[in-house]
Design a protein around this motif. Structure first.
Motif, PDB file in Angstrom:
ATOM      1  N   HIS A 179      46.548  40.813  89.860  1.00  0.00           N
ATOM      2  CA  HIS A 179      46.270  39.369  89.855  1.00  0.00           C
ATOM      3  C   HIS A 179      45.077  39.101  88.930  1.00  0.00           C
ATOM      4  O   HIS A 179      44.012  39.699  89.129  1.00  0.00           O
ATOM      5  CB  HIS A 179      45.886  38.891  91.258  1.00  0.00           C
ATOM      6  N   GLU A 180      45.218  38.214  87.989  1.00  0.00           N
ATOM      7  CA  GLU A 180      44.132  37.939  87.040  1.00  0.00           C
ATOM      8  C   GLU A 180      43.934  36.421  86.932  1.00  0.00           C
ATOM      9  O   GLU A 180      44.884  35.675  86.714  1.00  0.00           O
ATOM     10  CB  GLU A 180      44.464  38.549  85.668  1.00  0.00           C
ATOM     11  N   ALA A 181      42.672  35.995  87.071  1.00  0.00           N
ATOM     12  CA  ALA A 181      42.365  34.562  87.032  1.00  0.00           C
ATOM     13  C   ALA A 181      42.638  33.950  85.650  1.00  0.00           C
ATOM     14  O   ALA A 181      43.154  32.834  85.548  1.00  0.00           O
ATOM     15  CB  ALA A 181      40.898  34.350  87.410  1.00  0.00           C
ATOM     16  N   GLY A 184      39.352  41.142  80.310  1.00  0.00           N
ATOM     17  CA  GLY A 184      38.013  40.764  80.757  1.00  0.00           C
ATOM     18  C   GLY A 184      37.006  40.788  79.631  1.00  0.00           C
ATOM     19  O   GLY A 184      37.180  40.122  78.599  1.00  0.00           O
ATOM     20  N   ARG A 185      35.974  41.614  79.783  1.00  0.00           N
ATOM     21  CA  ARG A 185      34.895  41.670  78.770  1.00  0.00           C
ATOM     22  C   ARG A 185      35.213  42.611  77.617  1.00  0.00           C
ATOM     23  O   ARG A 185      34.341  42.920  76.810  1.00  0.00           O
ATOM     24  CB  ARG A 185      33.595  42.127  79.454  1.00  0.00           C
ATOM     25  N   CYS A 186      36.457  43.049  77.518  1.00  0.00           N
ATOM     26  CA  CYS A 186      36.830  44.005  76.473  1.00  0.00           C
ATOM     27  C   CYS A 186      38.183  43.585  75.901  1.00  0.00           C
ATOM     28  O   CYS A 186      39.218  44.087  76.312  1.00  0.00           O
ATOM     29  CB  CYS A 186      36.888  45.392  77.109  1.00  0.00           C
ATOM     30  N   ASN A 213      31.679  44.259  69.821  1.00  0.00           N
ATOM     31  CA  ASN A 213      32.007  45.594  69.304  1.00  0.00           C
ATOM     32  C   ASN A 213      31.853  46.616  70.410  1.00  0.00           C
ATOM     33  O   ASN A 213      30.867  46.606  71.136  1.00  0.00           O
ATOM     34  CB  ASN A 213      31.062  45.948  68.154  1.00  0.00           C
ATOM     35  N   HIS A 214      32.823  47.485  70.556  1.00  0.00           N
ATOM     36  CA  HIS A 214      32.768  48.531  71.570  1.00  0.00           C
ATOM     37  C   HIS A 214      32.908  49.878  70.883  1.00  0.00           C
ATOM     38  O   HIS A 214      33.859  50.103  70.136  1.00  0.00           O
ATOM     39  CB  HIS A 214      33.902  48.374  72.575  1.00  0.00           C
ATOM     40  N   LEU A 215      31.948  50.746  71.140  1.00  0.00           N
ATOM     41  CA  LEU A 215      31.997  52.092  70.581  1.00  0.00           C
ATOM     42  C   LEU A 215      32.309  53.077  71.698  1.00  0.00           C
ATOM     43  O   LEU A 215      31.720  53.010  72.771  1.00  0.00           O
ATOM     44  CB  LEU A 215      30.641  52.442  69.957  1.00  0.00           C
ATOM     45  N   GLY A 241      34.956  48.512  89.146  1.00  0.00           N
ATOM     46  CA  GLY A 241      34.262  47.717  88.127  1.00  0.00           C
ATOM     47  C   GLY A 241      33.089  48.503  87.586  1.00  0.00           C
ATOM     48  O   GLY A 241      32.635  49.474  88.209  1.00  0.00           O
ATOM     49  N   ASP A 242      32.585  48.079  86.442  1.00  0.00           N
ATOM     50  CA  ASP A 242      31.497  48.839  85.804  1.00  0.00           C
ATOM     51  C   ASP A 242      30.210  48.810  86.617  1.00  0.00           C
ATOM     52  O   ASP A 242      29.312  49.596  86.385  1.00  0.00           O
ATOM     53  CB  ASP A 242      31.265  48.346  84.367  1.00  0.00           C
ATOM     54  N   TYR A 243      30.107  47.906  87.601  1.00  0.00           N
ATOM     55  CA  TYR A 243      28.866  47.756  88.364  1.00  0.00           C
ATOM     56  C   TYR A 243      28.804  48.681  89.583  1.00  0.00           C
ATOM     57  O   TYR A 243      27.754  48.847  90.189  1.00  0.00           O
ATOM     58  CB  TYR A 243      28.708  46.293  88.825  1.00  0.00           C
ATOM     59  N   THR A 256      29.908  50.491  81.093  1.00  0.00           N
ATOM     60  CA  THR A 256      30.636  50.832  79.871  1.00  0.00           C
ATOM     61  C   THR A 256      32.135  50.915  80.151  1.00  0.00           C
ATOM     62  O   THR A 256      32.557  50.910  81.308  1.00  0.00           O
ATOM     63  CB  THR A 256      30.195  52.225  79.356  1.00  0.00           C
ATOM     64  N   ILE A 257      32.901  51.045  79.083  1.00  0.00           N
ATOM     65  CA  ILE A 257      34.339  51.275  79.201  1.00  0.00           C
ATOM     66  C   ILE A 257      34.579  52.510  80.075  1.00  0.00           C
ATOM     67  O   ILE A 257      35.409  52.504  80.984  1.00  0.00           O
ATOM     68  CB  ILE A 257      34.937  51.510  77.790  1.00  0.00           C
ATOM     69  N   GLU A 258      33.832  53.577  79.793  1.00  0.00           N
ATOM     70  CA  GLU A 258      34.022  54.826  80.536  1.00  0.00           C
ATOM     71  C   GLU A 258      33.747  54.620  82.027  1.00  0.00           C
ATOM     72  O   GLU A 258      34.525  55.072  82.881  1.00  0.00           O
ATOM     73  CB  GLU A 258      33.084  55.902  79.957  1.00  0.00           C
TER      74      GLU A 258
END
Ligand code: FAD
Length: 442
Positions: free
Chosen positions: A36-38, A44-46, A62-64, A392-394, A402-404
């Protein structure tokens, strides 16, 4: 492997990378998944989008990625998109000093024994091999120490290497950033040798690498994706979530169903009573200049002592990133455009005028502030409700936002939902629980 018929459905709320990673892992395991996505899109942020003013597709930021980001590469393998990344054939980090115009490239050798620090041509100019031992002090840092409390902020190597790496990875200034988190990040990258530090960027865009292939794989495996589905509230039973209340209607849950809440920290805290999460954020500013360069030019350049910090060469744009960008968020787009272009021109040896058309994107709440105090607020993934997991990243991945980190949290949540370890872990009130193995193989 197919799951048992009574394994229940897993509702994943939030289609950022954490939610997508969880969904892909569960669908691969034969679990029934609804994502489910709002928003009307995932990522999201990527993610990437078409910018009408610039007339080209750009990434939100930019994502490295580095070759040592194991979970991220595993995710790309699972969605068949690993080959959508490109980068230099070896670990090479080109830099330019904005004050002197000096260019250099840091080149760690492939193996874990760091002989590169003994080769002047591979290290930062005017530094000695001995200087590279300084980060060993991070091992002894206590959890409340900041980076500058451990590393000398006046050392040349700090300003030319450690600080740019720390600020980019933690999205937090070295004065505020956690020394232990920086140590962990160095241990997973430089500490494992150059092979783990080889930089990787999407050949086309973030969505083409991380988002679209995941949605396609999910659909192929029978997963359902619902866009425009904003979760408004959770229904709480005595020990389990009983209902999901979306703006568009409610869903009653069966006893075998699970919920993975993969929304940003502040939204999770609003939905789950008593949940403690990081509550201070740090901005990232990006500026995308409409300018194509030949394929042979560097994929990216780090800028020391300038306004820009990292500049990425994209197919149709040169793109500037500034992390922990509090000093820039209130400045106007035209002012930032002119300021950043000076550094871009220096880094890529281009004329300073005319300044190409540009789009400035300010993400005020890009990630949580990675300070020692904020890290204490990261929650575990299991909650007081046996069928509710956080991703989530938090969450407490031990990694920066991060992505990872996001993908690891998604895989771990999927692992918990699959093997029902959740039941064994549940029973105590509150959100802090026994640490969960975040690298669970699923
Ligand atoms: C500008 C920028 C640059 C970055 N650079 C890097 C980098 O170089 N390297 C790196 O590794 N990381 C980088 N990051 C960090 C990385 O993008 C994030 O850590 C990661 O994308 C977070 O993923 P997530 O799934 O945890 O959260 P999100 O991406 O925030 O996903 C949460 C999702 O939940 C949805 N949602 C919210 N509320 C609801 C609701 N009520 N109901 C349903 N859905 C909801 C949102 O729409 C969103 O899609 C950067 C981030 C930014 C912003």
């Amino acid at each position: 492997m197919r799951a048992a018929a009574n394994a229940g459905c897993v509702h994943i709320v939030g289609a950022g990378l954490a939610g997508l990673a969880a969904a892909v892992a569960l669908a691969r395991n034969g679990r029934s998944v609804i994502l489910h996505e709002a928003a009307p899109h995932a990522g999201g942020r990527c993610r990437s989008y078409f910018d009408a003013e610039l007339g080209c597709r750009i990434d939100n930021g930019n994502h490295l990625l580095l070759a040592g980001n194991g979970a991220a590469l595993e995710y790309l393998d699972r969605i068949g998109a690993r080959s959508s990344l490109e980068g230099p054939s070896e670990a090479a980090f080109p830099f330019v000093d904005a004050a002197t115009g000096e260019h250099w490239t840091v080149r760690p050798n492939r193996g874990a024994v760091p002989w590169w620090v003994f080769r002047a041509a591979r290290r930062v100019p005017q530094t000695r091999a001995f200087d590279y031992l300084a980060p060993l002090a991070l091992r002894r840092a206590n959890p409340s120490a900041t980076i500058t409390a451990v590393l000398d902020p006046h050392a040349r190597l700090f300003r030319q290497l450690w600080e740019p790496l720390a600020v980019a990875a933690l999205n937090t200034s070295a004065e505020q950033g956690s020394a232990t988190l920086f140590r962990r990040m160095l241990a997973e990258t430089l500490g494992r040798g150059g092979a783990a530090c080889r930089p990787l960027v999407p050949r086309i865009g973030l969505s083409e690498s991380f988002v679209e292939p995941a949605l396609a794989r999910l659909r192929m495996q029978g997963g359902e994706i619902r866009f425009g589905a904003r979760l408004r509230a959770l229904g709480f039973g005595p020990d389990a979530i009983s209902e999901l209340a979306f703006e568009t209607g409610s869903i009653a849950l069966d006893s075998a169903d699970h919920v993975i809440l993969a929304v940003p920290a502040a939204i999770a805290a609003r939905l789950v009573p008593g949940l403690v999460v990081p509550d201070r954020h740090s901005p990232i500013v990006n500026a995308h200049f409409r300018q194509s360069l030949p394929a042979g030019s560097p994929f990216f350049v780090g800028v020391v002592g300038g306004a820009a910090e990292w500049i990425f060469r994209k197919r149709e744009a040169l793109s500037v990133t500034v992390s922990a960008a509090d000093r820039f968020v209130e400045r106007s787009a035209p002012e930032l455009r002119d300021l950043f272009w000076r550094d871009v021109a220096l880094a890529y040896r281009l004329p300073t005028i005319p300044v190409p058309p540009a789009r400035v994107v300010k993400e005020r709440r890009a990630t949580f502030l990675a300070s020692p105090e904020q890290l204490k607020r990261r929650p575990q993934q299991v909650t007081a409700w046996r069928n509710l997991l956080l991703a989530g990243d938090y969450v407490d991945t031990g990694l920066p936002a991060t992505i990872e980190g996001a993908i690891r949290s998604g895989f771990a949540a999927a692992g918990l939902a699959i093997d029902r370890r959740l039941e064994a872990l549940s029973g105590n009130p509150g959100c802090s629980r026994a640490p969960v193995n975040l690298t669970a193989e699923i």
